[in-house]
Design a protein around this motif. Structure first.
Motif, short mmCIF file in Angstrom:
data_model
loop_
_atom_site.label_atom_id
_atom_site.label_comp_id
_atom_site.label_asym_id
_atom_site.label_seq_id
_atom_site.Cartn_x
_atom_site.Cartn_y
_atom_site.Cartn_z
N UNK A 175 0.84 -1.19 0.00
CA UNK A 175 0.00 0.00 0.00
C UNK A 175 0.87 1.24 0.00
N UNK A 176 0.49 2.22 -0.82
CA UNK A 176 1.19 3.49 -0.86
C UNK A 176 0.26 4.54 -1.48
N UNK A 177 0.38 5.80 -1.23
CA UNK A 177 1.26 6.49 -0.32
C UNK A 177 0.64 6.52 1.08
N UNK A 178 1.46 6.39 2.09
CA UNK A 178 0.93 6.31 3.45
C UNK A 178 1.10 7.61 4.22
N UNK A 179 1.41 8.69 3.51
CA UNK A 179 1.46 9.96 4.22
C UNK A 179 2.56 10.90 3.77
N UNK A 180 3.34 10.52 2.77
CA UNK A 180 4.40 11.43 2.33
C UNK A 180 3.80 12.66 1.64
N UNK A 181 2.69 12.47 0.94
CA UNK A 181 2.09 13.56 0.16
C UNK A 181 0.60 13.67 0.43
N UNK A 182 0.21 14.75 1.07
CA UNK A 182 -1.21 14.94 1.32
C UNK A 182 -1.93 15.26 0.01
N UNK A 183 -1.36 16.15 -0.75
CA UNK A 183 -1.96 16.56 -2.02
C UNK A 183 -1.21 15.94 -3.19
N UNK A 184 -1.90 15.22 -4.02
CA UNK A 184 -1.26 14.67 -5.20
C UNK A 184 -2.19 14.87 -6.39
N UNK A 185 -1.63 14.71 -7.59
CA UNK A 185 -2.49 14.76 -8.76
C UNK A 185 -2.53 13.38 -9.42
N UNK A 186 -3.28 13.30 -10.51
CA UNK A 186 -3.48 12.01 -11.17
C UNK A 186 -2.16 11.41 -11.64
N UNK A 187 -1.24 12.27 -12.09
CA UNK A 187 0.05 11.77 -12.57
C UNK A 187 0.84 11.14 -11.42
N UNK A 188 0.83 11.81 -10.26
CA UNK A 188 1.50 11.24 -9.08
C UNK A 188 0.94 9.86 -8.76
N UNK A 189 -0.39 9.77 -8.75
CA UNK A 189 -1.02 8.49 -8.40
C UNK A 189 -0.64 7.40 -9.40
N UNK A 190 -0.55 7.78 -10.67
CA UNK A 190 -0.18 6.81 -11.70
C UNK A 190 1.25 6.32 -11.46
#
Lengths: 343, 343
Positions: free
Chosen positions: B148-163
């Motif tokens: 499982x990830x992300x567990x807290x490094x980035x509160x705000x992400x965009x679709x590209x980050x998630x990909x």
């Protein structure tokens, strides 16, 4: 503030056609609650050909129940918008309309949650000042229970919505847990002021400066929910829904692993049998069917689960939840520090 | 793609001054992993007056370990930005620099997670194309384990980050679980296409159209994590952190309730004793110390927890995780459907 009256007569509207099992859980579920509330009445909406025979088994329940016939039901898998458009005359909508018309004080349905939310929003006049409804539930903790909201009604919320949820949760906790000044935490990724998304930090800034029917505690983290750190955990519906379902998943995993362990071999089975009574108490404490206020009351609920939802509805109605929330929201919105947080 | 080599020589840099217990968990934790990895070496950073005596107890570990002395340590409660500014010469920073300089392939610290992330971002060259680091961990499921990830490094992400997190997670699952085509789910509040926040829906649109080192499954809900529905669960750090900590909390609640139940009275105690062996296996399966890849490796970790983090670092280093991720991210970013999703 409106005075509460534990013994006032309350009528609950029940959608008997909702969920996977309809009447089979609604009628026995209502009976479980009736026993403890002598002044309780029910209006049961749905197919009388199904409801009547089910009620025959419970003479005392039959005596306090009115059947309102309709054979139209909302399907569990209808999209909320579709269900809403075609809802006229359905058992779910008629049950909601009973509340609108003052015939009942609360409605309980084990049916399509999204359709129920959409219909309630459309039929019932929202409490003045409340911009978004929230799904709330009660979760077991080490020391008792925690009220949690929103559990998925609103993915996107702003700081003002969260502040209102805090007020809703406090009034809920007062009615359900009987605490006079419930503590409220905002669910976040850390307890430091600088942590978390903007809407959560902005809500914290408001809550630190307004009067609510409880005490603002600060940020809480996921593990604080079951620790019982606060009486009320407030979050947006995105994090709240994910937290709730994760909790359900872990509970179910551990239950299944334990069941496996206690049937793994004859020795373990004997051990499980000897500890049966104590283990049953644990099971009862964490049984999601006993905490069926919000999203738990979905299609998979059974009579016990349904009865928990009915019990909660009765508690809230007896305590004049709506009137109290209305007063408290008015009070919240009228405060200077709400209008200009940080001033 | 780089070929993996389970028997290649790997050096792990250890920050011996991190966490509440420092050397007392780092040295025994390293020893637990060394036994299974004959070619493993360690560089241990910290106060040699503490490390040397601790190593004396483990001759074989001592033989494959190099102590690099420093008496400067990052405090557990320092803010990441403060810790970063004053980090020069600290055990944490020197351990990270060992990776940068090629003396070690991975770094493990039980210290201040935020400081570690900040320092790693500042010292190490990020993998080309990856815009955000993620905290990953491994969680127990009914059928095995889920990454499982992300567990807290980035509160705000965009679709590209998630990909990108999906790609990181796939390579991670391949190295850790040995599955050839891991299934990946996006954590959301429902499985229907229209559900959830915009960045999650946008990531779904991309993942449905790109080639990743795994198979995109669709949305998953909180209870899917422990069901083992997918090999990899991807979320932003906000929902991921809250889900992880909620899971920890429920696990801990149930553990404590069970312990209480099995010591409630003599009969239950006897039952617990008879089922002890089976129950221990359950405990081991859900013990968070065995899943210590990410945020679990915090100050409260013990030697077993620390050893899990080291073991994961060794697995990833042996499998050339960084090179593989780099290849796969390049491949992801070069695809037309990534650049213009929905076309």
């Amino acid at each position: 503030m409106v005075k509460s009256n534990q013994n006032k007569s309350v009528t609950i509207a029940l959608d008997a056609m909702g969920g996977d099992f309809g009447v089979d859980i609604v009628v026995p579920g209502a009976e479980l609650v009736r026993q403890a509330h002598p002044k309780l009445k029910f209006m049961i909406f749905g197919d009388q050909a199904l409801i009547k025979p089910a009620l025959e088994k419970y003479a005392a329940l039959k005596a306090v129940s009115e059947i309102v016939h309709t054979d139209k039901a909302i399907a569990n898998d209808d999209k909320p918008s579709v269900a809403l458009r075609a809802s006229k005359g359905s058992s779910m909508r008629m049950a909601i309309e009973a509340v609108k018309d003052g015939h009942a004080q609360a409605v309980v349905s084990a049916g399509n949650t999204g359709a129920l939310m959409a219909m309630a929003k459309s039929v019932l006049k929202p409490i003045a000042g409340i911009h978004r409804p929230a799904l709330a539930s009660v979760l077991p903790t080490l020391t008792g229970q925690t009220v949690m909201l929103d559990l998925g009604a609103n993915v996107l919320v702003d700081a003002e919505n969260l502040t209102q949820f805090a007020v809703l949760g406090c009034v809920f906790a007062k009615a359900h847990k009987g605490v006079s000044k419930p503590s409220v935490g905002l669910l976040n990724v850390g307890t430091e002021r600088t942590k978390g998304p903007e809407h959560v930090r902005a809500a914290a800034a408001i809550l630190a400066n307004v009067e609510i029917p409880g005490r603002y505690h600060g940020f809480v983290e996921g593990n604080d929910i079951t620790k019982g750190t606060v009486d009320v955990v407030v979050s947006d519906g995105y994090a709240g829904n994910i937290a709730l379902k994760t909790a359900e998943g872990v509970g179910s995993l551990m239950g299944q692993l334990l069941k496996g362990a206690l049937t793994a071999n004859p020795l373990s089975m004997l051990g499980g049998a000897l500890a049966y009574f104590s283990l049953s108490k644990v099971k009862k404490k964490v049984d999601p069917r006993l905490y069926n206020g919000g999203v738990f009351s979905h299609g998979g609920a059974d009579a016990l689960g349904f009865s928990s939802a009915v019990k909660l509805a009765v508690e809230l109605a007896e305590q004049d939840y709506v009137a109290k929330v209305s007063d408290e929201i008015n009070h919240l919105m009228s405060q200077d520090s709400f209008l200009s947080p940080g001033m």
